[in-house]
Structure formats: structure tokens, C-alpha cells
Design an enzyme around this catalytic site. Structure first.
Site, mmCIF file in Angstrom:
data_model
loop_
_atom_site.group_PDB
_atom_site.id
_atom_site.type_symbol
_atom_site.label_atom_id
_atom_site.label_comp_id
_atom_site.label_asym_id
_atom_site.label_seq_id
_atom_site.Cartn_x
_atom_site.Cartn_y
_atom_site.Cartn_z
ATOM 1 N N ASP A 1 0.828 -1.209 0.000
ATOM 2 C CA ASP A 1 0.000 0.000 0.000
ATOM 3 C C ASP A 1 0.865 1.262 0.000
ATOM 4 O O ASP A 1 1.966 1.265 0.551
ATOM 5 C CB ASP A 1 -0.901 -0.021 1.248
ATOM 6 C CG ASP A 1 -2.084 0.928 1.107
ATOM 7 O OD1 ASP A 1 -2.332 1.431 -0.005
ATOM 8 O OD2 ASP A 1 -2.757 1.170 2.122
ATOM 9 N N GLY A 2 0.351 2.317 -0.620
ATOM 10 C CA GLY A 2 1.007 3.625 -0.541
ATOM 11 C C GLY A 2 1.540 4.146 -1.864
ATOM 12 O O GLY A 2 2.117 5.235 -1.908
ATOM 13 N N HIS B 1 2.564 3.317 -8.992
ATOM 14 C CA HIS B 1 2.509 1.867 -9.248
ATOM 15 C C HIS B 1 3.770 1.417 -9.994
ATOM 16 O O HIS B 1 4.307 0.345 -9.738
ATOM 17 C CB HIS B 1 1.253 1.516 -10.038
ATOM 18 C CG HIS B 1 -0.016 1.852 -9.309
ATOM 19 N ND1 HIS B 1 -0.233 1.513 -7.997
ATOM 20 C CD2 HIS B 1 -1.135 2.531 -9.702
ATOM 21 C CE1 HIS B 1 -1.433 1.939 -7.614
ATOM 22 N NE2 HIS B 1 -1.999 2.565 -8.629
ATOM 23 N N ASP C 1 -12.026 -5.521 -5.372
ATOM 24 C CA ASP C 1 -12.660 -4.213 -5.165
ATOM 25 C C ASP C 1 -11.902 -3.085 -5.886
ATOM 26 O O ASP C 1 -12.426 -1.974 -6.009
ATOM 27 C CB ASP C 1 -12.754 -3.891 -3.667
ATOM 28 C CG ASP C 1 -13.777 -4.788 -2.980
ATOM 29 O OD1 ASP C 1 -14.821 -5.082 -3.607
ATOM 30 O OD2 ASP C 1 -13.526 -5.211 -1.841
ATOM 31 N N ARG D 1 -11.663 1.624 -9.026
ATOM 32 C CA ARG D 1 -10.757 2.771 -9.253
ATOM 33 C C ARG D 1 -11.004 3.372 -10.645
ATOM 34 O O ARG D 1 -11.578 2.720 -11.509
ATOM 35 C CB ARG D 1 -9.314 2.297 -9.131
ATOM 36 C CG ARG D 1 -9.014 1.905 -7.700
ATOM 37 C CD ARG D 1 -7.546 1.597 -7.487
ATOM 38 N NE ARG D 1 -7.340 1.352 -6.071
ATOM 39 C CZ ARG D 1 -6.262 1.673 -5.381
ATOM 40 N NH1 ARG D 1 -5.241 2.240 -5.978
ATOM 41 N NH2 ARG D 1 -6.170 1.424 -4.083
ATOM 42 N N LEU E 1 11.934 -20.140 -4.446
ATOM 43 C CA LEU E 1 10.907 -19.222 -3.934
ATOM 44 C C LEU E 1 9.605 -19.480 -4.680
ATOM 45 O O LEU E 1 9.630 -19.640 -5.901
ATOM 46 C CB LEU E 1 11.330 -17.754 -4.171
ATOM 47 C CG LEU E 1 10.310 -16.702 -3.730
ATOM 48 C CD1 LEU E 1 10.260 -16.600 -2.205
ATOM 49 C CD2 LEU E 1 10.634 -15.329 -4.315
ATOM 50 N N GLU F 1 1.529 -13.387 12.172
ATOM 51 C CA GLU F 1 1.982 -12.196 12.891
ATOM 52 C C GLU F 1 1.744 -11.013 11.942
ATOM 53 O O GLU F 1 2.071 -11.101 10.750
ATOM 54 C CB GLU F 1 3.473 -12.306 13.227
ATOM 55 C CG GLU F 1 3.821 -13.478 14.124
ATOM 56 C CD GLU F 1 3.284 -13.319 15.548
ATOM 57 O OE1 GLU F 1 3.251 -12.181 16.042
ATOM 58 O OE2 GLU F 1 2.900 -14.342 16.144
HETATM 59 C C1 FPP Z 1 -2.088 0.037 -3.271
HETATM 60 O O1 FPP Z 1 -1.599 1.369 -3.204
HETATM 61 C C2 FPP Z 1 -1.460 -0.640 -4.391
HETATM 62 C C3 FPP Z 1 -2.110 -1.265 -5.398
HETATM 63 C C4 FPP Z 1 -3.590 -1.329 -5.499
HETATM 64 C C5 FPP Z 1 -1.379 -1.863 -6.517
HETATM 65 C C6 FPP Z 1 -0.155 -2.650 -6.157
HETATM 66 C C7 FPP Z 1 0.571 -2.938 -7.404
HETATM 67 C C8 FPP Z 1 1.913 -2.831 -7.590
HETATM 68 C C9 FPP Z 1 2.873 -2.567 -6.517
HETATM 69 C C10 FPP Z 1 2.517 -2.966 -8.939
HETATM 70 C C11 FPP Z 1 2.391 -4.258 -9.641
HETATM 71 C C12 FPP Z 1 2.573 -5.506 -8.837
HETATM 72 C C13 FPP Z 1 3.356 -6.565 -9.219
HETATM 73 C C14 FPP Z 1 3.269 -7.851 -8.458
HETATM 74 C C15 FPP Z 1 4.274 -6.516 -10.350
HETATM 75 P P1 FPP Z 1 -2.625 2.572 -3.399
HETATM 76 O O2 FPP Z 1 -2.655 2.906 -4.841
HETATM 77 O O3 FPP Z 1 -3.940 2.229 -2.788
HETATM 78 O O4 FPP Z 1 -1.881 3.703 -2.593
HETATM 79 P P2 FPP Z 1 -2.571 4.855 -1.728
HETATM 80 O O5 FPP Z 1 -3.172 4.198 -0.516
HETATM 81 O O6 FPP Z 1 -1.399 5.704 -1.375
HETATM 82 O O7 FPP Z 1 -3.566 5.536 -2.607
#
Ligand code: FPP
Length: 254
Positions: free
Chosen positions: A18-19, A35, A65, A69, A129, A202
Site C-alpha cells: 500500500d502507498g 505503481h 474491489d 478505481r 521461492l 503475525e
Molecule cells: C495500493 O496502493 C497498491 C495497489 C492497489 C497496486 C499494487 C501494485 C503494484 C505494486 C505494482 C504491480 C505488482 C506486481 C506484483 C508486479 P494505493 O494505490 O492504494 O496507494 P494509496 O493508498 O497511497 O492511494
């Protein structure tokens, strides 16, 4: 390669990445740039995990969900995922990593499901892995789906259910329970991720945004986990540990 693994590493680490959006916004960039930066973090973490003793790594890339977006953000994420799968398959296979995907495949845009299937095949023999990417994933839907398939079986145990949940049939290899769940970005919630598999995980919530999460942060998380005392409902290492009662199979509906 020298291993930095502590004596008691988490075998299965799951991460809510997240983030990304906040990382991009703080830099005056569009959210997809976050992303894109998040993909670089994925590469770093996948590379670092086996040396820390992690055998299975499950990453939450897109929840069921997340279709809510904006269309442009969803399209950018799907493009990044397709590029990642295509670009990384060779490297993953060379590094002895096996890639599998959790979640629905029927709603993915053109080419992505095919790229995933090809990557799963090309990396099928990796033993160093197991990288699991959760995509169009909902733990509650996965549990419902497994329950529907379980109804056709004569008897059900936790182990059989875990096999069904891992996407296989009742005889397939189940993914191990999650030992350590990490969520970056400061929020403290599970967001419908691996609800069955995290029964005794955990939980570590870190404020760092996913694009800033480093191999050193993963190493710190693994060391934090290794110092935890896991009791699984018992009373701890010092006390006598009687065996749990045998699992009672639950008869399924005829
Ligand atoms: C949440 O952050 C993140 C996502 C919904 C997407 C995660 C995807 C990636 C890290 C890239 C692709 C993944 C792989 C496995 C190659 P957010 O957008 O909700 O951030 P925010 O809370 O700051 O808005």
C-alpha cells in the site's frame, strides 16, 4: 550467495503493498507513476526474500474491489502487470522462483491471463521461492469458491480446505499458512486478503510507502518476526505442550 536468514524466518510472507498513490501524489506525479515505482520495489523484494529464508511470498497486486478505481488507473496497473510478467519470467526461472497467480482470471484484460499462464508454465520447476501474485483477488470470494467445491467431497478437513483454497483440487499441494503479514503505507487492516491463511499470522503494519520499502526493511521485518513467540493458542515454549486433539473431518452435504 551468503544468507542473511535468521534462525527462525517466516516461511510464508504476505504483503499488502500500500502507498503507491500517496507516493506519487507527494511528488506531483499521476498515481500510475507510484505503481510503476512499486514494480521496482517488487523486483527488490523478490530478489531479497530467498536469502532471508522466505520460501513463499504472496503479493496483493489488485483486489476484486480495485475495479472501482478510475478506468485509467486500472488500465495502467494491468499494463504494468502484463509487462512485469513478460519481462520477469526468464529472470524468475533463472533464479529458481515459481510464479503462480491467485484470483479470478476471467475478467483480466487481453493478454494478461495468457502471459500469466505462460509464466506459470515456464517457472513451474522453481524451488527456491514460490512467488504468488494475488490479482482480481478477494479472500471472501476464494473461501466461497472453495466451499462450493468442498460440497462435492465426502468429507472435509482443514487441510483439504486449504488445498482447495490454494486454487487446486482436494489433492493439490496447499500453500502454507501465512507466518508474517506486512502492510506498508500505515493503514492497519486486512482488506479481504488471505483471511483463512492468516489465522495465526503475525501482523506488521509499517508506515513506509510501498515504493520506499527496501530489502533492508524486509530484513528488519523478518528479524522482528523471528523474535516473536508464537503460541498458537497454547501457553508458550516453557510450558508442557500436549498434542492437539485429532482433526475431526466435517461431513459435507450429501
Ligand atoms: C495500493 O496502493 C497498491 C495497489 C492497489 C497496486 C499494487 C501494485 C503494484 C505494486 C505494482 C504491480 C505488482 C506486481 C506484483 C508486479 P494505493 O494505490 O492504494 O496507494 P494509496 O493508498 O497511497 O492511494
Amino acid at each position: 550467495m551468503q544468507s542473511d536468514a535468521p534462525r527462525n524466518p517466516p516461511r510464508h510472507v504476505a504483503i499488502v503493498m500500500d502507498g503507491n498513490g500517496r507516493w506519487a501524489t507527494a511528488r506531483g506525479l499521476p498515481r500510475p507513476a507510484g505503481h510503476q515505482a512499486g514494480v521496482e520495489t517488487v523486483r527488490r523484494i523478490v530478489e531479497a526474500a530467498p536469502g532471508l529464508g522466505v520460501e513463499t511470498l504472496t503479493l496483493y497486486a489488485f483486489s476484486s474491489d480495485n475495479w472501482r478505481r478510475p478506468t485509467a488507473e486500472v488500465a495502467a496497473l494491468m499494463l504494468l502487470l502484463r509487462r512485469f510478467v513478460r519481462a520477469e519470467t526468464g529472470r524468475l526461472a533463472e533464479a529458481g522462483a515459481r510464479l503462480t497467480m491467485l484470483g479470478r482470471r476471467d475478467r483480466l484484460p487481453g493478454g494478461l491471463a495468457e502471459a500469466i499462464a505462460a509464466a506459470e508454465q515456464a517457472t513451474a520447476h522453481g524451488t527456491r521461492l514460490h512467488l504468488r501474485v494475488a490479482l482480481d483477488y478477494s479472500a471472501r470470494d476464494a473461501i466461497l469458491d472453495a466451499a462450493r467445491r468442498a460440497a462435492a467431497l465426502p468429507a472435509l478437513t482443514r487441510d483439504v480446505f486449504a488445498r482447495l483454497l490454494s486454487g487446486g483440487d482436494h489433492a493439490a499441494e496447499p500453500a502454507p499458512d501465512v507466518d508474517l503479514l506486512i502492510r506498508t503505507g500505515g493503514e492497519q487492516r486486512l482488506s479481504d486478503f488471505l483471511l483463512w491463511e492468516c489465522a495465526y499470522a503475525e501482523l506488521l503494519f509499517v508506515p513506509r510507502l510501498w515504493p520506499d520499502f527496501s530489502a533492508a526493511d524486509l530484513s528488519d521485518a523478518v528479524a522482528w518476526y523471528a523474535a516473536r513467540e508464537r503460541r498458537f493458542g497454547g501457553v508458550g515454549a516453557g510450558a508442557p505442550q500436549p498434542a492437539p486433539p485429532p482433526a475431526t473431518p466435517v461431513p459435507s452435504a450429501a
